[in-house]
Design an enzyme around this catalytic site. Structure first.
Site, PDB file in Angstrom:
ATOM      1  CB  CYS A 194      32.582  33.958  25.151  1.00 20.23           C
ATOM      2  SG  CYS A 194      32.416  32.674  26.408  1.00 20.23           S
ATOM      3  CG  HIS A 222      33.388  30.612  21.770  1.00 17.98           C
ATOM      4  ND1 HIS A 222      34.282  31.654  21.829  1.00 17.98           N
ATOM      5  CD2 HIS A 222      33.245  30.185  23.038  1.00 17.98           C
ATOM      6  CE1 HIS A 222      34.684  31.845  23.066  1.00 17.98           C
ATOM      7  NE2 HIS A 222      34.060  30.961  23.834  1.00 17.98           N
ATOM      8  CD  GLU A 237      34.757  32.340  18.328  1.00 20.23           C
ATOM      9  OE1 GLU A 237      33.562  32.712  18.341  1.00 20.23           O
ATOM     10  OE2 GLU A 237      35.454  32.266  19.360  1.00 20.23           O
TER      11      GLU A 237
HETATM   12  N1  GLN Z   1      35.868  33.776  31.484  1.00 19.14           N
HETATM   13  C1  GLN Z   1      34.481  33.689  31.079  1.00 19.14           C
HETATM   14  C2  GLN Z   1      33.824  32.434  31.608  1.00 19.14           C
HETATM   15  O1  GLN Z   1      34.489  31.493  31.974  1.00 19.14           O
HETATM   16  C3  GLN Z   1      34.369  33.772  29.567  1.00 19.14           C
HETATM   17  C4  GLN Z   1      34.955  32.626  28.860  1.00 19.14           C
HETATM   18  C5  GLN Z   1      35.182  32.862  27.384  1.00 19.14           C
HETATM   19  O2  GLN Z   1      35.166  34.007  26.946  1.00 19.14           O
HETATM   20  N2  GLN Z   1      35.420  31.812  26.611  1.00 19.14           N
HETATM   21  O3  GLN Z   1      32.627  32.361  31.648  1.00 19.14           O
END
Ligand code: GLN
Length: 559
Positions: free
Chosen positions: A381, A507, A509
């Site tokens: 992410c 994600h 995970e």
């Molecule tokens: N802050 C980034 C976004 O909103 C990444 C978000 C995250 O890592 N879950 O796109």
């Protein structure tokens, strides 16, 4: 009709109710029962999505896009119970729903009160989970007995047994039996008080699970049983597990908890089938390799902030017969100390997700180090977004490249908001959330790891890879390894020339289990093992492992 198990906690918070509930769910499933799980949280936020990781640890995202309590991660890792929006409710959500009904005139002018309106709403969400083909619903009540905000939930579960019959309900209470060093004794009084408080509310627990550092003697158990009005065999010891959280279900089986629950609820089942789980722990205890992974994150010092990532690394270790030593590194500190000092010797570097500018340059520095030194790298992410920024700045010579999350005026907005996100001002549940399909480049490392060209993964972010830079990046050696099915959103990037450099916008995970490690985590740890071997030979005690040993790994137990 489904049977209901209610899990409450007393004496102190952080006793591991989530892990215990998940373990109970797992053992009942492995007796052949169809289980559903749910957590009711007494705080007033509508969901944990808007809460800081420092306050609440990780926000766990489900396929349907709901942002939930991290205990649901334990439920998913231990059981196959399907989780949805109906699996996590907070006081805020319950009130929101009652207030909406009131505004729609559903209460016909009556005074709306905690009893019965709030308690009815709570009971209805518990009932909802028991509908359909379900044998057992496990409802965990967050917080601790005695908290003012827990009261409506406890009142609701008290009433529940009146509604459906006590024979269909089992109340499990988790307490702490502390060991007092000075007295060299275990103390049962806090447990007595906690059960006393529950009984004042009208709930007599059927089973008491006692968290303890030391074995509880027969005498102490008899005392607890007598004072708490519980049969001796229903006082279950749950000793601290400093090796692995995956030992918890095995220790509960050894203490005959699952059989006891089934007898109480009149459920006729087979013995639990847990040989694979025992095998898993055997592998965990006797690894063939040891690798050290640096997790470089904003909230590294908070042990729950990247919970699912730490767990997924452990699963990948089990899949590769490796012990994974995790060093939690604060990206802000790395900005001061520099990657050479803080990252030398690790076998792999992982940059997880996050929000806000704090420590971002540290993450970018860590990624540059991994790319230039050929250290296996996994970005998740924000970790992927930082990898894109790093590549733009140092490979494509787009010097001030940034994400518009951190620099609105950047001349090279390589990460930017999606159009649909631009007008959103509300904070709750407004990100790109939940399971989405992606298609993979069949040549990619990701496709090789997944063994398929089509995947579904969970998202939680607002910002995206900016397609205006796509061609330039590809021309400079970046592989777009996965995109949304229409090809528009970049979901995975790789560096084909690098030993293992994979970063994903989603994600992974959240979809890793001890019995089924996530393919990308497994691939990353395998690459770290190879990297380690290439540098040291398999048996050498290497400086990285030693470095990692100095840094405490995330505790393996919820205590
Ligand atoms: N802050 C980034 C976004 O909103 C990444 C978000 C995250 O890592 N879950 O796109």
């Amino acid at each position: 009709m489904a049977k209901h198990i209610f899990v409450t906690g007393g004496v102190v918070s952080s006793l591991g109710k989530g892990l215990t509930s998940a373990s109970v769910g797992m053992l009942l499933e492995r007796r052949g029962l169809r289980v559903r799980m749910q957590k009711l949280d007494p705080y007033i936020n509508v969901d944990p999505g808007t809460m800081s990781p420092y306050q609440h640890g990780e926000v766990y995202v489900l396929d349907d896009g709901s942002e939930t309590d991290l205990d649901l991660g334990h439920y998913e890792r231990f059981t196959s119970s399907p989780l949805t929006r109906d699996s996590n409710f907070t006081t805020g959500q319950i009130y929101l729903s009652v207030i909406n009904k009131e505004r729609h005139g559903e209460f016909l002018g009556k005074t709306v009160q905690v009893i019965p309106h709030i308690t009815n709403e709570i009971k209805s969400v518990i009932h909802r989970l028991g509908e359909g083909d379900v044998d057992v619903v496990i409802t965990e009540i967050g917080g601790t007995v005695g908290d003012i905000e827990s009261l409506p939930f406890l009142e609701a579960i008290r009433q529940f047994a009146l509604d459906v019959g006590k024979q269909n309900c089992c109340y499990i209470h988790l307490t702490l039996v502390p060991y007092l060093k000075a007295a060299r004794e275990l103390k049962t009084k806090p447990t007595q008080h906690s059960v006393g408080q529950l009984r004042e509310i009208g709930i007599q627990p059927d089973i008491l699970i006692c968290r303890t550092e030391q074995p509880i003697s027969r005498e102490d158990k008899e005392k607890i049983a007598l004072f708490c009005n519980i049969p001796y065999e229903a006082v279950i010891e749950e000793r601290d597990k400093d090796f692995s959280i995956y030992e918890v279900p095995l220790s509960l089986v050894d203490n005959k908890l699952d059989g006891l629950i089934c007898r109480q609820l009149g459920l006729k089942t087979r013995e639990p089938q847990i040989d694979d789980w025992r095998e898993l722990l055997r592998r965990l205890r006797h690894p063939n390799h040891e690798v050290s992974i640096a997790v470089v994150g904003t909230y590294a010092e908070h042990r729950d902030a990247y919970k699912s990532i730490y767990e997924a690394l452990d699963h990948a270790g089990m899949a590769n017969s490796a012990q994974v030593r995790i060093a939690r590194i604060r990206s802000e500190e790395l900005e001061v100390e520099g990657p050479e000092r803080m990252l030398a010797g690790y076998d792999g570097i992982l940059v997880p997700g996050g929000f806000g500018e704090r420590g971002v340059e540290g993450k970018i520095g860590a990624i540059r180090y991994a790319r230039e030194k050929g250290v296996p790298f996994f970005g998740i992410c924000l970790g992927m977004q930082c990898a894109v920024i790093e590549f733009a700045r140092h490979v494509c010579a787009l010097e001030a490249a940034h994400s518009t999350e951190f620099d609105k005026e950047t001349p090279h907005a390589v990460i930017c908001l999606l159009d649909e996100q631009r007008s959103i001002t509300d904070k709750g549940g407004t990100m790109r959330l939940g399971a989405q399909m992606a298609k993979l480049d069949p040549e990619s490392r990701a496709a090789a790891a997944y063994g398929t060209a089509e995947i579904s993964e969970r998202h939680r972010h607002r910002y995206e890879f900016n397609n205006r830079y796509r061609q330039q990046f590809v021309a400079n050696g970046l592989r777009i390894a996965g995109t949304s099915p229409d090809g528009q959103l970049v979901e995975i990037i790789e560096l084909p020339e690098h030993r293992w450099f994979v970063a994903v916008q989603y994600h992974p995970e959240f979809k890793s289990k001890p019995t089924a490690a996530h393919p990308l985590f497994a691939g990353f740890v395998a690459a770290a093992i190879d990297h380690h071997a290439a540098r040291h030979g398999r048996t050498a005690d290497d400086s990285a492992a030693t470095a990692a040993k100095r840094v405490p790994r995330p505790e393996r137990q919820e205590a």
